[in-house]
Enzyme design. Structure first.
Site, short mmCIF file in Angstrom:
data_model
loop_
_atom_site.label_atom_id
_atom_site.label_comp_id
_atom_site.label_asym_id
_atom_site.label_seq_id
_atom_site.Cartn_x
_atom_site.Cartn_y
_atom_site.Cartn_z
N ASN A 343 0.85 -1.19 0.00
CA ASN A 343 0.00 0.00 0.00
C ASN A 343 0.89 1.24 0.00
O ASN A 343 1.82 1.32 0.80
CB ASN A 343 -0.89 -0.01 1.25
CG ASN A 343 -2.08 0.91 1.12
OD1 ASN A 343 -2.42 1.32 0.00
ND2 ASN A 343 -2.70 1.24 2.23
N TYR A 349 4.53 -0.36 7.47
CA TYR A 349 3.39 -1.20 7.90
C TYR A 349 3.31 -2.46 7.03
O TYR A 349 3.16 -3.58 7.55
CB TYR A 349 2.12 -0.36 7.78
CG TYR A 349 0.87 -1.02 8.30
CD1 TYR A 349 0.61 -1.08 9.67
CD2 TYR A 349 -0.08 -1.55 7.43
CE1 TYR A 349 -0.56 -1.66 10.15
CE2 TYR A 349 -1.25 -2.12 7.89
CZ TYR A 349 -1.48 -2.17 9.25
OH TYR A 349 -2.64 -2.75 9.72
N LYS A 353 3.61 -6.31 8.39
CA LYS A 353 2.52 -7.27 8.28
C LYS A 353 2.89 -8.45 7.38
O LYS A 353 2.42 -9.57 7.61
CB LYS A 353 1.25 -6.57 7.78
CG LYS A 353 0.71 -5.52 8.76
CD LYS A 353 0.35 -6.13 10.10
CE LYS A 353 -0.40 -5.17 11.01
NZ LYS A 353 -0.74 -5.77 12.31
P1 NAD Z 1 -6.71 0.46 17.03
O1 NAD Z 1 -5.70 1.53 16.82
O2 NAD Z 1 -8.14 0.84 17.14
O3 NAD Z 1 -6.31 -0.43 18.31
C1 NAD Z 1 -5.01 -0.87 18.51
C2 NAD Z 1 -4.81 -1.10 19.99
O4 NAD Z 1 -3.45 -1.55 20.16
C3 NAD Z 1 -4.96 0.17 20.82
O5 NAD Z 1 -5.77 -0.08 21.94
C4 NAD Z 1 -3.54 0.51 21.22
O6 NAD Z 1 -3.43 1.18 22.46
C5 NAD Z 1 -2.90 -0.88 21.28
N1 NAD Z 1 -1.45 -0.79 21.17
C6 NAD Z 1 -0.73 -0.05 20.30
N2 NAD Z 1 0.59 -0.18 20.58
C7 NAD Z 1 0.69 -1.01 21.64
C8 NAD Z 1 1.78 -1.52 22.38
N3 NAD Z 1 3.04 -1.15 22.09
N4 NAD Z 1 1.55 -2.36 23.41
C9 NAD Z 1 0.27 -2.71 23.72
N5 NAD Z 1 -0.81 -2.26 23.04
C10 NAD Z 1 -0.60 -1.42 22.01
O7 NAD Z 1 -6.46 -0.56 15.81
P2 NAD Z 1 -7.46 -1.62 15.13
O8 NAD Z 1 -8.02 -1.02 13.91
O9 NAD Z 1 -8.37 -2.21 16.14
O10 NAD Z 1 -6.39 -2.71 14.64
C11 NAD Z 1 -6.06 -3.86 15.38
C12 NAD Z 1 -5.08 -4.70 14.56
O11 NAD Z 1 -5.64 -5.00 13.30
C13 NAD Z 1 -3.76 -3.98 14.28
O12 NAD Z 1 -2.71 -4.94 14.32
C14 NAD Z 1 -3.95 -3.47 12.88
O13 NAD Z 1 -2.72 -3.28 12.21
C15 NAD Z 1 -4.76 -4.60 12.27
N6 NAD Z 1 -5.53 -4.21 11.07
C16 NAD Z 1 -6.55 -3.32 11.16
C17 NAD Z 1 -7.25 -2.99 10.01
C18 NAD Z 1 -8.42 -2.03 10.01
O14 NAD Z 1 -9.01 -1.82 8.96
N7 NAD Z 1 -8.80 -1.46 11.15
C19 NAD Z 1 -6.89 -3.55 8.78
C20 NAD Z 1 -5.85 -4.46 8.74
C21 NAD Z 1 -5.17 -4.78 9.91
#
Ligand code: NAD
Length: 444
Positions: A343, A349, A353
């Site tokens: 992307n 990122y 991943k």
């Molecule tokens: P979000 O930002 O809403 O939540 C992420 C959580 O991780 C937060 O509560 C944050 O405090 C916690 N976090 C961050 N760094 C941390 C650390 N060092 N130690 C402990 N906790 C930590 O994100 P989300 O959208 O719920 O995404 C969750 C996962 O899914 C992530 O790995 C993200 O990369 C992946 N993801 C999300 C999407 C999407 O569309 N939302 C798409 C693909 C992948």
């Protein structure tokens, strides 16, 4: 962030207008609820070729407990096509012959599941036609519409695949389409000695699950779903999010653990917090720090690699080596379609991943052989969370529509997929990367 377009196309004038303009027609997906836990309607079994699975036998089907019927059905909720016996191009025609007459009648939000065999490297004819099923499945997924999904399961033993088929034939897999899932034979000794009798409605009873980044978003939904399935949950998040983590843990009857997962001793601290051991480890915490490579500072690069990949490697190693992750355990890591397709603006990122995919594929066979633990990943596409609500409007709208279901997923979709991988019945599912993306147009 509400999907207003989806609400609009759910109204009669909205449907008419968008159809006239040739715009996407997303269907409201049927998801799991306590009131409606299964798909309504028959689950029709069809066969192409001479299969060894034994599903033509009614007793074998009953023993599998999936309620598959061979009696013709006017509006099946699901169609399962056993194509494991397809070994040449002539027999491949039976796939067409079996599905052509029924595909139109599959109910809205219904399922098509194709059963295939592992590719035989000593028989290029078999390998060709079994690989053909992949192109077939993905193409049908792109054209079937009306919230219906199409997936391919490669298997040799229907019983080892029972939890997978149960998931795919239920509303829990609403946003999983166009996937190819391999299910091996589960090693007989990979059940935890502490396992209580299996309750299909609460398969994680007696198990402890730790979810990183569970104070909000997808992680919160994962913790909720694992608790619904009977697990005692540990909600881990950074100290700054401790209050939210406690709120989630209290609601689920679990405990909160305030810990930055990038701390070098995170594994030891988790092990110390779980003296009785851990059964399910969900690496969900993740961050983005987007910039094109020309503008990306070393700090942006390393912070993303540290949270999304290095900490996952470190804590997995520590919890396997310390024996905190018990036999019969599960590791579910979080990849992303950005790691599969790439992307713009996300070299850090995307790298992190894709690293998860490499970790899962390499560690899975060894972790199962040496520790009795499976290792899999979920790869979300566009999921409605705070992370994606921050995306500018037009890019967000494109992200939502660029998949076969023409809508974004919900955190619960990733959570349900994680719960299936965490299920004690899923020992045969190992080393898989399952996209939860509505069959996104990005990447295969
Ligand atoms: P979000 O930002 O809403 O939540 C992420 C959580 O991780 C937060 O509560 C944050 O405090 C916690 N976090 C961050 N760094 C941390 C650390 N060092 N130690 C402990 N906790 C930590 O994100 P989300 O959208 O719920 O995404 C969750 C996962 O899914 C992530 O790995 C993200 O990369 C992946 N993801 C999300 C999407 C999407 O569309 N939302 C798409 C693909 C992948």
């Amino acid at each position: 962030m509400a999907d207003r377009y989806l609400s609009f196309t759910g109204t009669a004038p909205g449907r008419l207008l968008t159809r006239r303009l040739g715009l996407p027609q997303p269907a409201a997906l049927q998801r799991w609820t306590p009131e409606q836990p299964s798909l309504k309607g028959d689950r029709l079994l069809l066969t192409a070729g001479k299969s060894d699975l034994g599903l033509t036998d009614a007793d074998a089907r009953t023993a599998l407990g999936l309620d598959l019927t061979t009696a013709p059905s006017e509006k099946p909720a699901a169609v399962v096509l056993d194509a494991t016996g397809v070994r040449d191009v002539e027999t491949l025609a039976e796939v067409h012959a079996a599905l052509h007459p029924v595909v139109r009648s599959v109910a809205e939000s219904g399922r098509v599941v194709v059963l295939g065999a592992p590719l035989d490297p000593t028989d290029h004819h078999q390998a060709a036609v079994q690989q053909a099923l992949e192109g077939f499945t993905r193409s049908l997924g792109k054209e079937i519409g009306r919230g219906r999904t199409v997936n391919l399961v490669r298997l040799t033993d229907a019983h080892a695949a029972e939890s997978t088929l149960r998931f795919l034939l239920s509303p829990r897999s609403a946003y999983v389409s166009g996937q190819v899932i391999e299910v091996g034979s589960a090693p007989a000794d990979v059940t935890a000695p502490h396992d209580p009798p299996h309750d299909p409605d609460r398969p994680l009873t007696g198990r402890t699950a730790l979810v990183t980044g569970a104070a909000r978003g997808i992680g919160e939904a994962v913790a909720e779903t694992l608790a619904r399935d009977g697990a005692r949950v540990v909600v881990l998040d950074v100290p700054q999010a401790e209050q939210d983590a406690r709120r989630v843990a209290d609601r689920l009857g679990g405990t909160a653990l305030a810990l930055d997962i990038t701390a070098p001793d995170a594994g030891t601290r988790i092990a110390a917090a779980l003296p009785d051991g851990l059964d399910v480890l969900v690496h969900n915490a993740g961050i983005t720090r987007d910039r094109r490579l020309v503008n990306m500072t070393a700090e942006r690069w390393s912070s993303v690699l540290d949270v999304n990949l290095a900490s996952v490697l470190r804590t997995t190693d520590a919890l396997l080596e310390s024996g905190t992750l018990r036999r019969g355990g599960r590791v579910v890591a979080t990849a992303s379609i950005a790691g599969l397709a790439g992307n713009a603006g996300q070299t850090n990122y995307g790298a992190s991943k894709a690293g998860i995919v490499g970790l899962v594929r390499a560690l899975a066979p060894r972790a199962l052989a040496e520790h009795g633990v499976t290792v899999n990943a979920v790869a979300p596409g566009f999921v409605e969370t705070k992370m994606t609500a921050a995306i500018p409007l037009f890019i967000r709208e494109a992200g939502r529509r660029m998949n076969s279901l023409a809508q974004g997923g919900l955190p619960i979709d990733v959570a349900e997929t994680t719960a299936w991988l965490a299920d004690p019945g899923s020992s045969g599912v190992n080393g898989q990367v399952v996209r939860v993306c509505g069959q996104s147009l990005l990447g295969a």
